[in-house]
Write an enzyme that holds these catalytic residues in place. Structure first.
Site, short mmCIF file in Angstrom:
data_model
loop_
_atom_site.label_atom_id
_atom_site.label_comp_id
_atom_site.label_asym_id
_atom_site.label_seq_id
_atom_site.Cartn_x
_atom_site.Cartn_y
_atom_site.Cartn_z
N HIS A 87 -3.03 6.87 3.42
CA HIS A 87 -3.51 5.65 2.78
C HIS A 87 -4.86 5.29 3.36
O HIS A 87 -5.06 5.31 4.58
CB HIS A 87 -2.50 4.52 3.01
N ASN A 89 -10.35 0.12 0.55
CA ASN A 89 -8.89 0.13 0.56
C ASN A 89 -8.40 -0.34 -0.81
O ASN A 89 -8.57 -1.51 -1.16
CB ASN A 89 -8.38 -0.80 1.67
N CYS A 109 0.81 -1.22 0.00
CA CYS A 109 0.00 0.00 0.00
C CYS A 109 0.84 1.27 0.00
O CYS A 109 0.34 2.35 -0.28
CB CYS A 109 -0.93 0.01 1.21
#
Length: 342
Positions: A264, A295, A123
């Site tokens: 994030h 996500n 990520c």
């Protein structure tokens, strides 16, 4: 190669020149993913802050989503494809070990033959890509670099896994990084901790899968994305404060100077805790694209950046903190001036 390098000299400063995104057409509600994990819309919203996410279908692939996001970035930067000297594509979900996806994206965009490579940092991949691009330009190896974050996570998550099935979505975001007359991308603060590799992982490697397939045939279970959610939550919510402060300080700013924070989009509660611990200004915009996108790993920061700009919560040129963390465990943060996006 000589012709590509002939015009390039290093630049003292770099900036984000343009932004583009691609969001898959299919919107997936919490009710749709809740059944197989014996959950509910309310439970998912409370636990993660996610209301919907998007899943790619049919022709929406890592390459096609990247290509469309990149076209938007080039358009908003007013840069032609031929002016791109390098393509950096951050992803964990390109299904081939080789060849990389980035050269195919460059070809699809009609770029000719620039260097193009994939980058795997989970990520945190997009922020890693920005660091690489900025340094390439400062060092004179490139003048304009296309950085893409893209994921097709719906193909890697077990729909019956209560820890991951509701979290992840698909999408792509891209930026053009180029030279600037003043700082537009601050120093990157980044790192990794291999002792935590088990926290976010593929639950078996492909060699193990093929061995299992030889023994069990069609009964062999393919690798899936696995995550120790509680461990990741605790680590991210309370261990990244210093990373953020170091990145803000390296940019010559204080937390109260920030006009936007784009973390994030891992979990709504993590985002709230991080923002609270930094003691941001009440006027600082906080990205919350996780509500609509879930996500999206390496794609989450450019997608959240676009949502913040599109909704008018922040404007191009605003000082924004980017911070990301993920598999590895890996992390990275930098302060940037937000780019054009239309």
């Amino acid at each position: 190669m000589a012709a590509r390098l002939a015009h390039i000299t290093g630049s003292e400063h770099t900036a984000l020149l343009g932004l583009g995104v691609y969001r898959p057409q299919r919107i997936v509600t919490n009710d749709e993913v809740a059944g197989p994990i014996d959950s509910s819309d309310e439970w998912i919203r409370t636990r993660s802050g996610i209301h919907t996410r998007r899943f790619a279908t049919g022709s929406e692939t890592v390459v096609t989503m990247s290509t469309e996001a990149a076209r938007g970035a080039l358009r908003s930067a007013r840069i032609e494809a031929e002016q791109i000297d390098c393509v950096v594509l951050a992803t964990s979900t390109w299904p081939l070990l080789t060849p990389a996806a980035a050269p195919q994206v460059a070809t699809a965009l009609g770029m000719g033959h620039p260097p193009a490579f994939d980058l795997s940092a989970g990520c945190a991949g997009f922020c890693h890509g920005l660091a690489v691009a900025s340094d390439l330009i400062k060092g004179g190896t490139a003048r304009h670099v296309l950085v893409i974050g893209v994921e097709l996570l719906s193909a890697t998550v077990n729909p019956a896994d209560r820890a991951t099935a509701f979290l992840f979505g698909d999408g792509a975001g891209a930026v053009v990084v180029g030279p600037a007359s003043e700082p537009g991308i601050g120093p990157t603060v980044w790192g990794s901790d291999g002792t935590q590799h088990h926290a976010i992982r593929q639950d078996k490697n492909w060699v193990e899968f093929f061995a299992e397939f030889d023994e069990r045939g069609a009964e062999a279970v393919r690798p899936w994305l696995a995550m120790e959610g509680t461990a990741v939550f605790r680590w991210a919510a309370h261990s990244l404060k210093q990373v953020c402060l170091d990145a803000i300080g390296a940019a010559g700013l204080r937390p109260g100077d920030l006009e936007a924070m784009i973390p994030h989009q891992a979990n709504g509660r993590i985002i709230e805790i991080m923002a609270r611990e930094l003691d941001l200004s009440p006027s600082c915009a906080l990205a919350g694209d996780i509500e609509e996108a879930g996500n999206t790993s390496a794609a989450s920061i450019p997608l959240a950046m676009e949502a913040l700009l599109r909704k008018g919560d922040a404007k191009p040129g605003a000082d924004a903190l980017l911070v990301a963390f993920g598999a590895g465990l890996s992390w990275a943060a930098q302060v940037v001036k937000l780019p054009n996006w239309q």
